[in-house]
Design a protein around this motif. Structure first.
Motif, PDB file in Angstrom:
ATOM      1  N   TRP A 243      39.268   0.756  24.501  1.00  0.00           N
ATOM      2  CA  TRP A 243      40.011  -0.661  24.686  1.00  0.00           C
ATOM      3  C   TRP A 243      41.453  -0.463  24.962  1.00  0.00           C
ATOM      4  CZ3 TRP A 243      44.059  -2.323  21.521  1.00  0.00           C
ATOM      5  CH2 TRP A 243      44.490  -3.657  21.761  1.00  0.00           C
TER       6      TRP A 243
ATOM      7  N   ARG B 294      44.465  -3.596  26.337  1.00  0.00           N
ATOM      8  CA  ARG B 294      44.892  -5.031  26.777  1.00  0.00           C
ATOM      9  C   ARG B 294      44.507  -4.958  28.237  1.00  0.00           C
ATOM     10  NH1 ARG B 294      48.610  -5.038  22.430  1.00  0.00           N
ATOM     11  NH2 ARG B 294      47.984  -6.673  20.980  1.00  0.00           N
ATOM     12  N   SER B 295      44.954  -3.842  28.960  1.00  0.00           N
ATOM     13  CA  SER B 295      44.846  -3.890  30.309  1.00  0.00           C
ATOM     14  C   SER B 295      43.648  -3.469  31.003  1.00  0.00           C
ATOM     15  CB  SER B 295      46.205  -3.107  30.978  1.00  0.00           C
ATOM     16  OG  SER B 295      45.903  -1.924  30.291  1.00  0.00           O
ATOM     17  N   LEU B 296      42.843  -2.831  30.041  1.00  0.00           N
ATOM     18  CA  LEU B 296      41.609  -2.189  30.656  1.00  0.00           C
ATOM     19  C   LEU B 296      40.770  -3.318  31.259  1.00  0.00           C
ATOM     20  CD1 LEU B 296      39.936   0.641  30.687  1.00  0.00           C
ATOM     21  CD2 LEU B 296      39.290   0.127  28.376  1.00  0.00           C
ATOM     22  N   THR B 297      40.278  -3.107  32.187  1.00  0.00           N
ATOM     23  CA  THR B 297      39.159  -3.924  32.873  1.00  0.00           C
ATOM     24  C   THR B 297      37.713  -3.127  32.986  1.00  0.00           C
ATOM     25  OG1 THR B 297      39.824  -3.065  35.192  1.00  0.00           O
ATOM     26  CG2 THR B 297      41.204  -5.158  34.504  1.00  0.00           C
ATOM     27  N   ASP B 298      36.824  -3.806  33.153  1.00  0.00           N
ATOM     28  CA  ASP B 298      35.460  -3.536  33.542  1.00  0.00           C
ATOM     29  C   ASP B 298      35.504  -2.174  34.537  1.00  0.00           C
ATOM     30  OD1 ASP B 298      34.279  -4.856  31.361  1.00  0.00           O
ATOM     31  OD2 ASP B 298      33.673  -6.483  32.816  1.00  0.00           O
ATOM     32  N   ALA B 299      36.205  -2.800  35.572  1.00  0.00           N
ATOM     33  CA  ALA B 299      36.269  -1.746  36.836  1.00  0.00           C
ATOM     34  C   ALA B 299      36.876  -0.388  36.392  1.00  0.00           C
ATOM     35  CB  ALA B 299      36.814  -2.334  37.894  1.00  0.00           C
ATOM     36  N   ARG B 300      38.045  -0.669  35.609  1.00  0.00           N
ATOM     37  CA  ARG B 300      38.948   0.527  35.389  1.00  0.00           C
ATOM     38  C   ARG B 300      38.168   1.465  34.195  1.00  0.00           C
ATOM     39  NH1 ARG B 300      41.717   4.803  36.610  1.00  0.00           N
ATOM     40  NH2 ARG B 300      43.209   5.508  35.139  1.00  0.00           N
TER      41      ARG B 300
ATOM     42  N   ARG C 247      33.724  -0.353  27.858  1.00  0.00           N
ATOM     43  CA  ARG C 247      34.829  -1.115  27.360  1.00  0.00           C
ATOM     44  C   ARG C 247      34.450  -2.030  26.437  1.00  0.00           C
ATOM     45  NH1 ARG C 247      37.543  -5.814  27.986  1.00  0.00           N
ATOM     46  NH2 ARG C 247      35.965  -6.906  29.108  1.00  0.00           N
TER      47      ARG C 247
END
Length: 211
Positions: free
Chosen positions: A168, A170-176, A184
């Motif tokens: 986790w 704040r900037s973690l995306t599903d793609a990342r 995630r």
């Protein structure tokens, strides 16, 4: 040009700066309180844990660069530095591998109760039956809060132990997250509830202080 190092650092790389004509002043024992008096005509200040406060910056008439040998600037009064035109730089990722290794060492030590076992042994007690029992890391769920340079290296090392990886930030995306090979979590609370082990690698800011 005078460079003041007000923290403990390896001296061998610093010696190379002398060939550039830089006057090196290595004073690792300086405290935050002593720094304003010692800074004098310093052009470049290098610190690690020593706090650089507004009085220190105000006392430095030639200072134009503060370097923190670390990833964050929470020990430096950046606002005071900006007001006087002093540039602040960090060394992100420089010690990331060392921190990731230490993180895994702590996780293993907790699972194997190494500190308790060592304390017992030093007290003259050999309690093998007590300390030989451990759940192990294989298949356990590791949650990493903060997937920056340190967090990513922790995930890499935990993968070698066969742990299930969750992340986790704040900037973690599903793609990342997919690229990192982690699941995630939508919130930090979700991450904590999911994890057997929770490892926090967030920068200290007004938003994360006391998290």
């Amino acid at each position: 040009m005078r460079l003041l190092v007000a923290d403990k650092l390896l001296t061998e790389p610093l010696d190379a700066l002398k060939h550039l004509g830089i006057e090196l002043d290595y004073r690792p024992d300086l405290t935050t309180e002593q720094l304003p008096e010692a800074i004098g005509d310093t052009s470049i200040l290098v610190v690690r844990s020593t706090k650089v406060t507004e009085p220190c910056i105000a006392a430095a008439h030639r200072l134009n660069l503060i370097i923190r040998a670390g990833a964050g600037v929470n020990t430096i009064d950046v606002e005071a530095a900006s007001a006087r035109g002093v540039y602040v730089a960090t060394c992100p990722g420089k010690n990331a591998a060392a921190v990731a290794e230490l993180t895994m060492a702590h996780i293993l030590a907790l699972d194997r109760r190494l500190v308790d076992a060592t304390t017992a042994l030093r007290s003259g007690r050999w309690e093998k039956s007590t300390f030989q029992v451990a759940r192990g890391l294989l298949g356990r769920r590791l949650g990493v809060a903060g997937c920056g340079s340190i967090g990513r290296l922790v995930l890499d090392r935990a993968r070698a132990f066969g742990m299930q990886l969750f992340g986790w930030s704040r900037s973690l995306t599903d793609a990342r997250a997919q690229a990192l090979g982690v699941t995630r979590c939508a919130t930090l609370q979700d991450l904590a509830a999911t994890s057997d082990v929770l490892s926090i690698h967030l920068p200290l800011t007004d938003q994360t202080r006391g998290i």
